[in-house]
Design a protein around this motif. Structure first.
Motif, PDB file in Angstrom:
ATOM      1  N   ILE A   1       0.812  -1.212   0.000  1.00  0.00           N
ATOM      2  CA  ILE A   1       0.000   0.000   0.000  1.00  0.00           C
ATOM      3  C   ILE A   1       0.848   1.266   0.000  1.00  0.00           C
ATOM      4  CG2 ILE A   1      -1.809   1.271   1.219  1.00  0.00           C
ATOM      5  CD1 ILE A   1      -2.663  -1.440   0.000  1.00  0.00           C
ATOM      6  N   ASN A   2       1.930   1.268   0.758  1.00  0.00           N
ATOM      7  CA  ASN A   2       2.712   2.489   0.950  1.00  0.00           C
ATOM      8  C   ASN A   2       3.824   2.691  -0.069  1.00  0.00           C
ATOM      9  OD1 ASN A   2       1.192   2.988   3.257  1.00  0.00           O
ATOM     10  ND2 ASN A   2       2.663   2.024   4.624  1.00  0.00           N
ATOM     11  N   THR A   3       4.253   1.611  -0.717  1.00  0.00           N
ATOM     12  CA  THR A   3       5.395   1.711  -1.634  1.00  0.00           C
ATOM     13  C   THR A   3       5.063   1.227  -3.037  1.00  0.00           C
ATOM     14  OG1 THR A   3       6.814   1.162   0.273  1.00  0.00           O
ATOM     15  CG2 THR A   3       7.835   1.192  -1.895  1.00  0.00           C
TER      16      THR A   3
ATOM     17  N   SER B   1       3.877  11.133   2.017  1.00  0.00           N
ATOM     18  CA  SER B   1       4.838  10.331   2.751  1.00  0.00           C
ATOM     19  C   SER B   1       4.600  10.588   4.247  1.00  0.00           C
ATOM     20  CB  SER B   1       6.269  10.693   2.330  1.00  0.00           C
ATOM     21  OG  SER B   1       7.217   9.831   2.931  1.00  0.00           O
ATOM     22  N   ALA B   2       5.633  10.517   5.061  1.00  0.00           N
ATOM     23  CA  ALA B   2       5.492  10.729   6.497  1.00  0.00           C
ATOM     24  C   ALA B   2       6.840  11.125   7.075  1.00  0.00           C
ATOM     25  CB  ALA B   2       4.973   9.473   7.189  1.00  0.00           C
ATOM     26  N   LYS B   3       6.814  12.009   8.042  1.00  0.00           N
ATOM     27  CA  LYS B   3       8.060  12.445   8.675  1.00  0.00           C
ATOM     28  C   LYS B   3       8.803  11.277   9.309  1.00  0.00           C
ATOM     29  CE  LYS B   3       9.850  15.895  11.922  1.00  0.00           C
ATOM     30  NZ  LYS B   3       9.485  16.939  12.923  1.00  0.00           N
ATOM     31  N   VAL B   4       8.056  10.261   9.781  1.00  0.00           N
ATOM     32  CA  VAL B   4       8.709   9.111  10.404  1.00  0.00           C
ATOM     33  C   VAL B   4       9.497   8.285   9.388  1.00  0.00           C
ATOM     34  CG1 VAL B   4       7.035   8.947  12.282  1.00  0.00           C
ATOM     35  CG2 VAL B   4       6.663   7.638  10.182  1.00  0.00           C
TER      36      VAL B   4
ATOM     37  N   ALA C   1       7.734  15.144  -5.797  1.00  0.00           N
ATOM     38  CA  ALA C   1       8.056  15.427  -4.404  1.00  0.00           C
ATOM     39  C   ALA C   1       7.298  14.519  -3.435  1.00  0.00           C
ATOM     40  CB  ALA C   1       7.755  16.888  -4.075  1.00  0.00           C
ATOM     41  N   SER C   2       7.884  14.362  -2.237  1.00  0.00           N
ATOM     42  CA  SER C   2       7.239  13.669  -1.119  1.00  0.00           C
ATOM     43  C   SER C   2       6.761  14.717  -0.123  1.00  0.00           C
ATOM     44  CB  SER C   2       8.221  12.732  -0.414  1.00  0.00           C
ATOM     45  OG  SER C   2       8.576  11.651  -1.218  1.00  0.00           O
ATOM     46  N   LEU C   3       5.550  14.530   0.405  1.00  0.00           N
ATOM     47  CA  LEU C   3       4.971  15.508   1.328  1.00  0.00           C
ATOM     48  C   LEU C   3       4.559  14.842   2.642  1.00  0.00           C
ATOM     49  CD1 LEU C   3       2.599  17.437  -1.111  1.00  0.00           C
ATOM     50  CD2 LEU C   3       4.923  18.052  -0.456  1.00  0.00           C
ATOM     51  N   HIS C   4       4.911  15.488   3.731  1.00  0.00           N
ATOM     52  CA  HIS C   4       4.433  15.076   5.054  1.00  0.00           C
ATOM     53  C   HIS C   4       3.315  16.027   5.446  1.00  0.00           C
ATOM     54  CE1 HIS C   4       4.132  14.106   9.251  1.00  0.00           C
ATOM     55  NE2 HIS C   4       4.603  15.275   9.619  1.00  0.00           N
ATOM     56  N   PRO C   5       2.077  15.531   5.579  1.00  0.00           N
ATOM     57  CA  PRO C   5       0.944  16.429   5.839  1.00  0.00           C
ATOM     58  C   PRO C   5       0.790  16.843   7.297  1.00  0.00           C
ATOM     59  CG  PRO C   5       0.182  14.179   5.679  1.00  0.00           C
ATOM     60  CD  PRO C   5       1.649  14.141   5.381  1.00  0.00           C
ATOM     61  N   GLY C   6       1.658  16.345   8.176  1.00  0.00           N
ATOM     62  CA  GLY C   6       1.457  16.558   9.601  1.00  0.00           C
ATOM     63  C   GLY C   6       0.478  15.524  10.131  1.00  0.00           C
ATOM     64  N   THR C   7       0.090  15.673  11.381  1.00  0.00           N
ATOM     65  CA  THR C   7      -0.889  14.752  11.961  1.00  0.00           C
ATOM     66  C   THR C   7      -2.284  15.280  11.669  1.00  0.00           C
ATOM     67  OG1 THR C   7       0.656  14.203  13.735  1.00  0.00           O
ATOM     68  CG2 THR C   7      -1.642  13.584  14.053  1.00  0.00           C
ATOM     69  N   VAL C   8      -3.072  14.490  10.957  1.00  0.00           N
ATOM     70  CA  VAL C   8      -4.368  14.932  10.449  1.00  0.00           C
ATOM     71  C   VAL C   8      -5.468  14.084  11.086  1.00  0.00           C
ATOM     72  CG1 VAL C   8      -5.727  15.357   8.361  1.00  0.00           C
ATOM     73  CG2 VAL C   8      -3.228  15.521   8.283  1.00  0.00           C
ATOM     74  N   GLU C   9      -6.622  14.686  11.279  1.00  0.00           N
ATOM     75  CA  GLU C   9      -7.771  13.980  11.859  1.00  0.00           C
ATOM     76  C   GLU C   9      -8.331  12.983  10.852  1.00  0.00           C
ATOM     77  OE1 GLU C   9     -10.636  16.885  13.055  1.00  0.00           O
ATOM     78  OE2 GLU C   9      -9.486  17.550  14.795  1.00  0.00           O
TER      79      GLU C   9
ATOM     80  N   ALA D   1      11.124   3.789   1.567  1.00  0.00           N
ATOM     81  CA  ALA D   1      11.291   3.230   0.226  1.00  0.00           C
ATOM     82  C   ALA D   1      10.530   4.054  -0.805  1.00  0.00           C
ATOM     83  CB  ALA D   1      10.815   1.779   0.203  1.00  0.00           C
ATOM     84  N   LEU D   2       9.346   4.545  -0.424  1.00  0.00           N
ATOM     85  CA  LEU D   2       8.575   5.403  -1.316  1.00  0.00           C
ATOM     86  C   LEU D   2       9.368   6.667  -1.652  1.00  0.00           C
ATOM     87  CD1 LEU D   2       5.971   6.309  -2.769  1.00  0.00           C
ATOM     88  CD2 LEU D   2       5.155   7.160  -0.546  1.00  0.00           C
ATOM     89  N   ASN D   3      10.034   7.233  -0.644  1.00  0.00           N
ATOM     90  CA  ASN D   3      10.836   8.436  -0.888  1.00  0.00           C
ATOM     91  C   ASN D   3      11.947   8.176  -1.906  1.00  0.00           C
ATOM     92  OD1 ASN D   3       9.288   9.861   0.927  1.00  0.00           O
ATOM     93  ND2 ASN D   3      10.806   9.866   2.564  1.00  0.00           N
ATOM     94  N   MET D   4      12.512   6.972  -1.883  1.00  0.00           N
ATOM     95  CA  MET D   4      13.545   6.644  -2.860  1.00  0.00           C
ATOM     96  C   MET D   4      12.967   6.594  -4.273  1.00  0.00           C
ATOM     97  SD  MET D   4      16.651   6.065  -3.636  1.00  0.00           S
ATOM     98  CE  MET D   4      17.593   5.615  -2.172  1.00  0.00           C
ATOM     99  N   TYR D   5      11.780   6.040  -4.427  1.00  0.00           N
ATOM    100  CA  TYR D   5      11.131   6.046  -5.742  1.00  0.00           C
ATOM    101  C   TYR D   5      10.906   7.482  -6.223  1.00  0.00           C
ATOM    102  CZ  TYR D   5      10.192   1.027  -6.116  1.00  0.00           C
ATOM    103  OH  TYR D   5      10.327  -0.334  -6.257  1.00  0.00           O
ATOM    104  N   VAL D   6      10.515   8.355  -5.302  1.00  0.00           N
ATOM    105  CA  VAL D   6      10.298   9.763  -5.656  1.00  0.00           C
ATOM    106  C   VAL D   6      11.601  10.391  -6.153  1.00  0.00           C
ATOM    107  CG1 VAL D   6       9.852  12.046  -4.661  1.00  0.00           C
ATOM    108  CG2 VAL D   6       8.291  10.154  -4.198  1.00  0.00           C
ATOM    109  N   LYS D   7      12.687  10.158  -5.421  1.00  0.00           N
ATOM    110  CA  LYS D   7      13.978  10.723  -5.825  1.00  0.00           C
ATOM    111  C   LYS D   7      14.405  10.187  -7.186  1.00  0.00           C
ATOM    112  CE  LYS D   7      17.851  12.978  -5.112  1.00  0.00           C
ATOM    113  NZ  LYS D   7      17.879  14.465  -5.030  1.00  0.00           N
TER     114      LYS D   7
END
Length: 216
Positions: free
Chosen positions: A86-88, A114-117, A159-167, A137-143
């Motif tokens: 799902i994530n990669t 993506s996610a800051k973690v 680009a990869s984006l970290h949206p912060g913590t969202v409800e 691993a997703l970030n590597m695909y982006v690069k």
């Protein structure tokens, strides 16, 4: 159909910058089914407008397959595989089918949630092994995609984006007191603003919801 995805769809429609906005979600669009991704790309390719913006908002942190692992001893092959699917793998297949459709001239943005973690440099706590690793691993695909696409689409930003913590359902079990949790529509507006401000020098980068560059 997710919290961030639906909010981004509404924000993209409301911002007035796009002639047409298309949204894809389960069950017709399933990132674990490449044929459904290809079908979505085919439908987009038939529109009269060049493709300027794609956001891949899929993500798995917890659910029927299990909760994020707190320690190495909790590693489970099935959970690990599901996170990476799902994530990669899914987002990477969206790149495969949609990046060739992006506009060749003028600014265009292909972004993934993506996610800051996922940051190796920022990781001070450990844990959440499969989620972290799959987003890294997703970030590597982006690069990689940014480097490759620059050869034929010099104004495209990947680009990869970290949206912060969202409800959302994804973050609900972890929204502890003191954490800055923002409504999905606010996060979507922030992300639109960040992507609006990206330049070609930012392609292949990793950014938070304020537009600050995150360490790999």
């Amino acid at each position: 159909s997710g919290g961030i995805g639906s909010a981004m769809f509404e924000a993209a429609n409301a911002c007035g910058q796009f002639a047409k906005v298309s949204g894809f979600s389960r069950p017709e669009f399933d990132v674990s089914n490449e044929a459904s991704i290809a079908a979505a790309a085919q439908s987009v390719s038939q529109t009269e407008h060049p493709l300027r913006f794609v956001l891949v908002g899929t993500g798995y942190l917890h659910g029927a397959q299990g909760m994020p692992e707190k320690g190495i001893k909790q590693l489970d092959p099935a959970l690990m595989a599901h996170n990476f699917q799902i994530n990669t793998i899914g987002p990477a297949l969206v790149m495969k089918h949609f990046l060739p459709l992006m506009a060749r001239d003028g600014k265009a943005v292909f972004a993934v949630v993506s996610a800051k973690v996922a940051s190796l440099g920022d990781n001070q706590l450990g844990g959440w092994h499969s989620y972290r690793a799959s987003k890294t691993a997703l970030n590597m695909y982006v690069k990689n995609a940014a480097i490759e696409m620059a050869r034929t689409r010099p104004e495209l930003i990947v680009a990869s984006l970290h949206p912060g913590t969202v409800e959302t359902k994804l973050s609900a079990p972890f929204a502890k007191a003191g954490l800055d949790v923002r409504p999905a529509h606010v996060a979507a507006t922030d992300m639109i603003r960040v992507m609006d401000g990206l330049t070609q020098n930012d392609t292949g980068g990793f950014f938070n919801h304020l537009g600050a560059r995150l360490p790999w």
